[in-house]
Scaffold this motif. Sequence first.
Motif, PDB file in Angstrom:
ATOM      1  N   THR A 151      15.049   6.062  -1.308  1.00 55.32           N
ATOM      2  CA  THR A 151      13.576   5.702  -1.401  1.00 55.32           C
ATOM      3  C   THR A 151      13.037   6.349  -2.463  1.00 55.32           C
ATOM      4  N   GLY A 152      11.589   5.482  -2.199  1.00 62.02           N
ATOM      5  CA  GLY A 152      11.068   5.662  -3.689  1.00 62.02           C
ATOM      6  C   GLY A 152       9.375   5.790  -2.854  1.00 62.02           C
ATOM      7  N   GLU A 153       8.159   5.861  -3.987  1.00 59.34           N
ATOM      8  CA  GLU A 153       7.262   6.234  -3.381  1.00 59.34           C
ATOM      9  C   GLU A 153       6.223   5.548  -3.928  1.00 59.34           C
ATOM     10  N   VAL A 154       4.925   5.241  -3.382  1.00 60.14           N
ATOM     11  CA  VAL A 154       3.927   4.295  -3.507  1.00 60.14           C
ATOM     12  C   VAL A 154       2.528   4.868  -2.659  1.00 60.14           C
ATOM     13  N   MET A 155       1.167   5.333  -3.720  1.00 60.01           N
ATOM     14  CA  MET A 155       0.015   5.553  -3.635  1.00 60.01           C
ATOM     15  C   MET A 155      -0.288   4.924  -3.889  1.00 60.01           C
ATOM     16  N   CYS A 156      -1.202   4.758  -2.816  1.00 55.05           N
ATOM     17  CA  CYS A 156      -2.528   4.047  -2.877  1.00 55.05           C
ATOM     18  C   CYS A 156      -3.912   4.881  -3.159  1.00 55.05           C
ATOM     19  N   PHE A 157      -5.038   4.458  -4.066  1.00 53.40           N
ATOM     20  CA  PHE A 157      -6.362   4.769  -3.320  1.00 53.40           C
ATOM     21  C   PHE A 157      -6.809   3.626  -3.478  1.00 53.40           C
ATOM     22  N   THR A 158      -8.015   4.216  -2.495  1.00 49.91           N
ATOM     23  CA  THR A 158      -8.546   3.188  -2.197  1.00 49.91           C
ATOM     24  C   THR A 158     -10.232   3.375  -2.216  1.00 49.91           C
ATOM     25  N   GLY A 159     -10.508   2.339  -2.912  1.00 49.01           N
ATOM     26  CA  GLY A 159     -12.193   2.807  -2.818  1.00 49.01           C
ATOM     27  C   GLY A 159     -13.168   1.823  -3.475  1.00 49.01           C
ATOM     28  N   ARG A 160     -14.806   1.268  -2.870  1.00 50.81           N
ATOM     29  CA  ARG A 160     -15.426   0.204  -2.713  1.00 50.81           C
ATOM     30  C   ARG A 160     -14.808  -0.768  -4.176  1.00 50.81           C
ATOM     31  N   GLU A 161     -15.647   0.086  -5.557  1.00 54.47           N
ATOM     32  CA  GLU A 161     -14.554  -1.129  -6.120  1.00 54.47           C
ATOM     33  C   GLU A 161     -12.888  -0.770  -7.186  1.00 54.47           C
ATOM     34  N   PHE A 162     -12.575  -0.136  -6.591  1.00 54.39           N
ATOM     35  CA  PHE A 162     -11.539  -0.018  -7.273  1.00 54.39           C
ATOM     36  C   PHE A 162     -10.018  -0.136  -5.902  1.00 54.39           C
TER      37      PHE A 162
END
Length: 382
Positions: A151-162
């Motif tokens: 297993t591994g992990e992917v964390m995602c930060f979703t914004g309007r400009e990024f």
Amino acid sequence: MSMIRDLRAAVRPARPVLRKSALHLTGTAAGTGPAYDTTRDPGTPSAVVDCAVYRDGVRVRTDLPLTPHEALRAARRDGGFVWIGLHEPTEAEFSGIAGEFGLHPLAVEDAVQAHQRPKLERYDDSLFTVFKTIHYVEHAELTATSEVVETGEVMCFTGREFFITVRHGGHGSLRALRHRLEDDPERLAKGPSAVLHAIADHVVDGYIAVAYAVQDDIDEVETEVFSPGRRGVSRGVDSARIYQLKREVLEFKRAVSPLARPMQLLSERPMRLIDPEIQKYFRDVADHVVRVQEQVIGFDELLNSILQANLAQASVAQNEDMRKITAWAAIIAVPTMVCGVYGMNFKYMPELHWRYGYPLIMGITGVICIGIHRTLKRNGWL
């Protein structure tokens, strides 16, 4: 099977080293804002795998690599969004980026420490999503210590400009995915939510491939347990192999099951940061997650049944062995008793001085033993 293995094969790309003139270890570079710790140790590559600005679905090409500050400034000035990819950043490496993009401290802490369960958290100006990636570990033969899934992990930060991805683990590279999206400008023009959907779809497709491979391992164990000629197989090893495979399936289950709810929220609830056109595609991802979840639950239940059947077979085999031992003990008891009787030092014994006494006693003993053997064999004890 070979086609499935080809689908699971992934190459871990080398990460580019950002120029030190624009991104210093300490202090701030002129005109670049907060400092970013781009190297853990001298000579090691940066945690930043890639940093780019996308405008109208097309990557903005520059002569030199952009710093996160420069990329964000360009996106705000000319439109578009920033996509930054990081691999196992330290707290020092990520703190400057978090401050620049206004990421919530709790989400930043989770992204740096890793070992999080799949989830979706909404903050004022961003979404924080955690995906568990699954990689099938190839093995020539399943043993009691085989590692089946990693297993591994992917964390995602979703914004309007990024859009920021933080990846943990030695597999699950997103470079090929980034290239595929860059080849589809119309889709990438939808903004960060399009990238979030692509990553979710990519991760869940990996679940499907791993599920097929795990199914092959379970079928192999099931065939061996229920094969007619398995009496010579070591039952202890069988149980250990089944239990090990069950533990690996449990790890798989922990990665898949918690993701169903976040995908359902992304597909059903309107969100400011998710494009309405992209939201429709999350329904397909949610359906795939539910399908894989049902498969993994079925794997767990099937392995429970196989383990119980294996233990039952072992118990039956032990009972058969005990019956055989008991049967032979009953046969041997007859000559033992006769020898015990005639071994006693008495003067008057039956037929003791008769010439044919010894052959007669031995004959009677043999007949009794043969009779007991035939009776026990007819009743299935031998």
